[in-house]
Write an enzyme that holds these catalytic residues in place. Structure first.
Site, mmCIF file in Angstrom:
data_model
loop_
_atom_site.group_PDB
_atom_site.id
_atom_site.type_symbol
_atom_site.label_atom_id
_atom_site.label_comp_id
_atom_site.label_asym_id
_atom_site.label_seq_id
_atom_site.Cartn_x
_atom_site.Cartn_y
_atom_site.Cartn_z
ATOM 1 N N ALA A 28 6.849 -24.217 -61.137
ATOM 2 C CA ALA A 28 7.780 -23.346 -60.423
ATOM 3 C C ALA A 28 8.102 -24.006 -59.101
ATOM 4 C CB ALA A 28 7.145 -21.977 -60.183
ATOM 5 N N PHE B 252 4.983 -11.423 -58.654
ATOM 6 C CA PHE B 252 6.233 -10.802 -59.112
ATOM 7 C C PHE B 252 6.789 -11.534 -60.341
ATOM 8 C CE2 PHE B 252 10.935 -11.455 -58.010
ATOM 9 C CZ PHE B 252 11.387 -10.438 -58.835
ATOM 10 N N VAL C 205 -6.555 -21.631 -57.875
ATOM 11 C CA VAL C 205 -6.323 -22.904 -58.573
ATOM 12 C C VAL C 205 -6.352 -24.113 -57.639
ATOM 13 C CG1 VAL C 205 -5.117 -21.888 -60.531
ATOM 14 C CG2 VAL C 205 -3.786 -22.674 -58.566
ATOM 15 N N THR D 14 -1.498 -13.020 -52.763
ATOM 16 C CA THR D 14 -0.268 -12.221 -52.652
ATOM 17 C C THR D 14 0.038 -11.499 -53.973
ATOM 18 O OG1 THR D 14 1.090 -14.165 -53.190
ATOM 19 C CG2 THR D 14 0.775 -13.674 -50.861
ATOM 20 N N GLY D 15 -0.608 -11.892 -55.049
ATOM 21 C CA GLY D 15 -0.452 -11.201 -56.334
ATOM 22 C C GLY D 15 -1.173 -9.852 -56.304
ATOM 23 N N TYR E 59 5.881 -24.732 -47.026
ATOM 24 C CA TYR E 59 6.277 -24.377 -48.399
ATOM 25 C C TYR E 59 7.176 -25.461 -48.970
ATOM 26 C CZ TYR E 59 8.142 -21.384 -52.180
ATOM 27 O OH TYR E 59 8.521 -20.845 -53.387
ATOM 28 N N SER F 262 1.508 -19.542 -55.786
ATOM 29 C CA SER F 262 1.887 -19.898 -54.406
ATOM 30 C C SER F 262 2.437 -18.671 -53.715
ATOM 31 C CB SER F 262 2.997 -20.962 -54.380
ATOM 32 O OG SER F 262 3.371 -21.225 -53.032
ATOM 33 N N ASP G 208 -5.178 -15.965 -61.101
ATOM 34 C CA ASP G 208 -4.592 -15.596 -59.807
ATOM 35 C C ASP G 208 -5.742 -15.295 -58.855
ATOM 36 O OD1 ASP G 208 -3.059 -14.092 -57.738
ATOM 37 O OD2 ASP G 208 -1.463 -14.162 -59.238
#
Ligand code: UDP
Length: 308
Positions: free
Chosen positions: A116, A13, A59, A37-38, A147, A77, A33
Site C-alpha cells: 500500500a 480503515f 510488523v 491506529t487500527g 510518511y 502504517s 495489526d
C-alpha cells in the site's frame, strides 16, 4: 484448500474493508495489526468466522507465521497526516523495517506481495493530474517527510525484492479514500467535516480551501486493489477517483448533505500541505479494466450513518 492471505494493518480503515472482500471471495484471512491506529471494532464482525484470524503484532518486529500464503497485503502504517505527525518514528519504522519484514516473509513463502503506497510519494506535485511516471516533489525533512519518505523507501525495497529475489510484487498508490470505518477523530478532511457538520460545530478549513483533492469511495479502491493483486504488473499503479475538487466545495457539499448549520472557519494550512492532488488513472483503466463507480454524493450518503 482455501487460499490464505495476510493483511498487515488489517484492523485499519482500508485493511478491514480488504478483509471483508477476501472473505467474501472465499479466502482465509489473517489480520496482523498492533492497533496503534487500527481498531478491533473494525474487524469485530469477523472474529467468529473460522476463515478469519487476528494476530496482534507490530510488523516492525520479525514476523513469524507458519503455513502457506497466497499473498501478503502490506497496509500497516499510520496514514492520516495527524497520525503520522503524532507517531513520526513508528511511521518511518513500519514503512522501512515493517516493509522489509513483510517482503522477507513473502520471499520465504514464495507468495505475492502488495504494497500500500500513496499519492504522498508525489509530495506537493508540480504536475496535475499525477501519472505514475511523475517522480514527485517531496520535502524529505518536513513534517510529512516521515510518511512520504517511508513510503518512497517502501516502493524502492519492494522493487528490489522483485528484481533481485523475483518476488511477485505489486505497488498501489492510493489517493484520498473515504467511507465507513474511518475514525471520526483521525484528523482527515472528510472525517473532520462530517463529525463537525453532524454536531453543527464550525468546519475547520485549513488555508483558503482552494487546495484540491480527489476522493475515492472505499469499495472502488478495494476493487482496484484486488484486480492489481491478480495482475502481472510490478510497477506502481494509481488507484483513486479523478473527480478533483476544492476543499471548500467538499465542505459545502457536506454541509448540504447533512443539513447542517455549521459555519466554515479558517485555520492555518499545515506545512507542505499539497496544493493540488488528482490521480491520472489511465494505467489502471488500461491494465486492470478498472474505474471508480461511486460518485462523491452517493459515497458521502453511505458514509454519513457511520458518523452519527
Ligand atoms: N483539511 C482541512 N480541514 C480539516 C482537515 C483537513 O481543511 O479539518 C485539509 C488539509 O489541509 C488538506 C486537505 O484537507 O489540504 C486533505 O487533508 P487530509 O488530512 O484529509 O489528507 P491529505 O490529502 O492532506 O493527506
Amino acid at each position: 484448500m482455501k487460499k490464505r492471505v495476510l493483511i498487515t494493518g488489517g484492523a485499519g480503515f482500508i485493511g478491514s474493508h480488504l478483509s471483508d472482500l477476501f472473505l467474501s471471495k472465499g479466502y482465509q484471512v489473517i489480520v496482523m495489526d498492533n492497533l496503534l491506529t487500527g481498531k478491533m471494532k473494525n474487524i469485530a464482525h469477523n472474529l467468529k468466522n473460522k476463515d478469519f484470524k487476528f494476530i496482534k503484532h507490530n510488523v516492525t518486529e520479525y514476523i513469524d507465521l507458519k503455513g502457506d500464503l497466497f499473498a501478503i497485503l502490506h497496509f500497516a502504517s499510520p496514514a492520516s497526516p495527524a497520525d503520522y505527525l503524532k507517531y513520526p518514528i513508528p511511521t518511518l519504522k513500519v514503512g522501512a523495517l515493517g516493509t522489509h519484514n513483510a517482503l522477507g516473509l513473502a520471499l520465504a513463502k514464495r507468495c505475492k506481495f502488495l504494497l500500500a503506497s500513496t499519492s504522498e510519494v508525489y509530495g506537493d506535485p508540480l504536475v496535475n493530474p499525477q501519472p505514475e511516471k511523475y517522480w514527485g516533489n517531496v520535502n524529505p525533512i518536513g513534517p510529512r517527510g516521515v510518511y512520504d519518505e517511508a513510503k518512497r523507501f517502501a516502493e524502492a525495497i519492494t522493487m528490489a525484492y522483485n528484481r533481485y529475489h523475483s518476488v511477485d510484487t505489486k505497488i498501489v498508490r492510493i489517493f484520498n479514500t473515504y467511507g465507513p470505518r474511518m475514525r471520526g477523530n483521525d484528523g482527515r478532511a472528510i472525517p473532520n467535516f462530517l463529525s463537525q457538520a453532524l454536531k453543527d460545530r464550525p468546519i475547520t478549513m485549513y488555508g483558503s480551501g482552494k487546495q484540491t483533492r480527489s476522493f475515492c469511495y472505499a469499495s472502488d479502491l478495494i476493487a482496484g486493489i484486488y484486480k492489481l493483486l491478480l495482475s502481472k504488473e510490478h510497477e506502481p499503479v494509481n488507484i483513486g477517483n479523478p473527480n478533483e475538487m476544492s476543499l471548500l466545495k467538499l465542505a459545502k457539499l457536506i454541509i448540504r448533505l447533512t443539513g447542517s448549520e455549521s459555519k466554515i472557519v479558517y485555520e492555518v494550512l499545515p506545512v507542505d500541505d499539497p496544493k493540488v492532488r488528482c490521480p491520472d488513472i489511465g494505467k489502471a483503466k488500461r491494465l486492470l479494466k478498472w474505474h471508480p463507480k461511486v460518485q462523491i454524493e452517493e459515497g458521502l450518503e453511505n458514509t454519513i450513518p457511520s458518523f452519527k
